[in-house]
Design a protein around this motif. Structure first.
Motif: not given
Length: 395
Positions: A199, A230, A203
């Protein structure tokens, strides 16, 4: 028997100037002709499936390519033909040589594939016809192929028999235009005390790829699903199936769109499946292509079984294969550094070690592959496709 020039120039008149494939003696006249014309582009793939994926990227960028292979190579191409081109609706013209054709003496390795080649194409729902052997057959064959590809968005195959094309000598042997080959050491980034999660890495990729001038391709499995969760942006494509094909897909796209920065987010299991593509990327990869590999050492989406990636330096492989830049590390700074640097030539690579694990309840994309394709194509300004967006319909 026809002249290679007659077919290739007829294809050029329809906008085809990109060829990818693996050689076969039946294809020698074609390949030799294309190699010696600087206005045509031939990409020598490590295997037939990679060639299919490259031309899928060409189609995604709005073009049509020709993929050439021996029929024995259909085995290598089954995955991208059935789970990439078919699923996303990305057409290409296949020229498949018919080794082991019934009634034609050939080598023992073609004894099974020869008789079953037509049935294999039929099973994959790829319509086919015999490659033209007379000049007057060329235009009608191309007309049928383009009519099908335009209406369905799927591949069409021409099955080439022995002696279909007159010989063409190779007067000069051209190597790939990329000048990446040089002695290059891997750049090592600082080691993180705690490995980042997927993640966090995604990001960072999102933050570094503004929608306007970047396109992001995410590998199949949790990589694409987590990127979708996301931030589902119009400049992103989520691979489904076709494991290992995200980089050749991105390569075909990047070659067509040098005005865009193209980022391929790969995984260790996928990269291991098609490591030959590193050599292809090292030879043909343009400077607008970035290859990021998130390595957690496991097949996360299938239960966390270990991969063999702890024994591999992917950055070392990239450097040895001629990438313009190769770096690796376990801190997010490896991703930052990749985007900050500009190689003089060739694509750039960053391998980031991440920790295994995936958030609970990770959603699957609700947008279909065809919707993702259409949205991306509208975003890059090539307009609506001419072919049907119906997925799953038989020809």
């Amino acid at each position: 028997m026809i002249e290679a020039k007659d077919f290739i120039e007829a294809a050029r008149a329809r906008g085809i100037d990109r060829y990818a494939g693996v050689p076969c003696s039946y294809l020698t006249p074609f390949i030799n002709y294309v190699l010696q014309d600087p206005t045509l582009h031939y990409l020598s793939a490590a295997n037939e499936g990679d060639a299919v994926a490259v031309n899928a990227g060409v189609a995604l960028a709005g073009g049509v390519g020709i993929t050439m292979m021996q029929n024995s190579g259909l085995g290598n191409a089954v995955s991208p033909l059935t789970s990439l081109t078919w699923t996303f609706g990305l057409p290409q013209l296949l020229i498949v040589t018919w080794r082991g054709q019934p009634g034609v003496a050939d080598e023992p390795q073609h004894a099974l594939m020869g008789p079953i080649t037509p049935q294999l194409l039929d099973l994959m729902e790829i319509p086919w016809e015999l490659f033209p052997t007379e000049r007057g057959q060329i235009e009608p064959a191309l007309e049928r192929a383009f009519a099908y590809m335009s209406s369905t968005g799927r591949p069409y195959a021409l099955l080439m028999q022995k002696g279909s094309v007159a010989p063409v000598a190779l007067a000069r042997a051209l190597t790939p235009s990329s000048s990446n080959r040089h002695d290059m050491s891997v750049r090592h980034e600082p080691v993180a005390q705690t490995l980042p999660a997927r993640r966090e890495a995604l990001e960072r990729v999102i933050a570094l790829t503004p929608v306007e001038k970047n396109v992001v391709f995410a590998s199949t499995g949790f990589c694409g699903r987590e990127l979708y969760a996301l931030d589902d942006r119009p400049n992103q494509l989520y691979m489904v199936g076709s494991m290992g094909c995200v980089t050749p897909l991105a390569l075909g796209f990047a070659l067509m769109r040098p005005d865009l920065r193209v980022v391929a987010v790969d995984g260790d299991g996928a990269a291991l499946m098609r490591m030959g593509v590193f050599a292809t990327l090292g030879s043909y990869g343009p400077r607008n292509l970035l290859h990021i590999l998130l390595d957690n050492g496991v097949h996360d989406s299938t239960g966390g079984q270990h991969s063999v990636s702890p024994n591999v330096s992917f950055a070392g492989v990239a450097a040895a294969c001629g990438y313009g830049e190769a770096r690796e590390g376990s801190a997010l700074s490896v991703v930052d550094a990749l985007f900050a640097q500009t190689a003089s030539a060739g694509c750039r690579f960053a391998g980031l070690n991440i920790r295994p694990g995936t958030p609970d309840g990770l959603p699957r994309p609700t947008v279909t592959p065809v919707q993702v394709r259409d949205r991306l194509q509208r975003h890059i300004g090539i307009g609506a496709r001419h072919f049907s967006t119906t997925t799953g319909a038989k020809p």
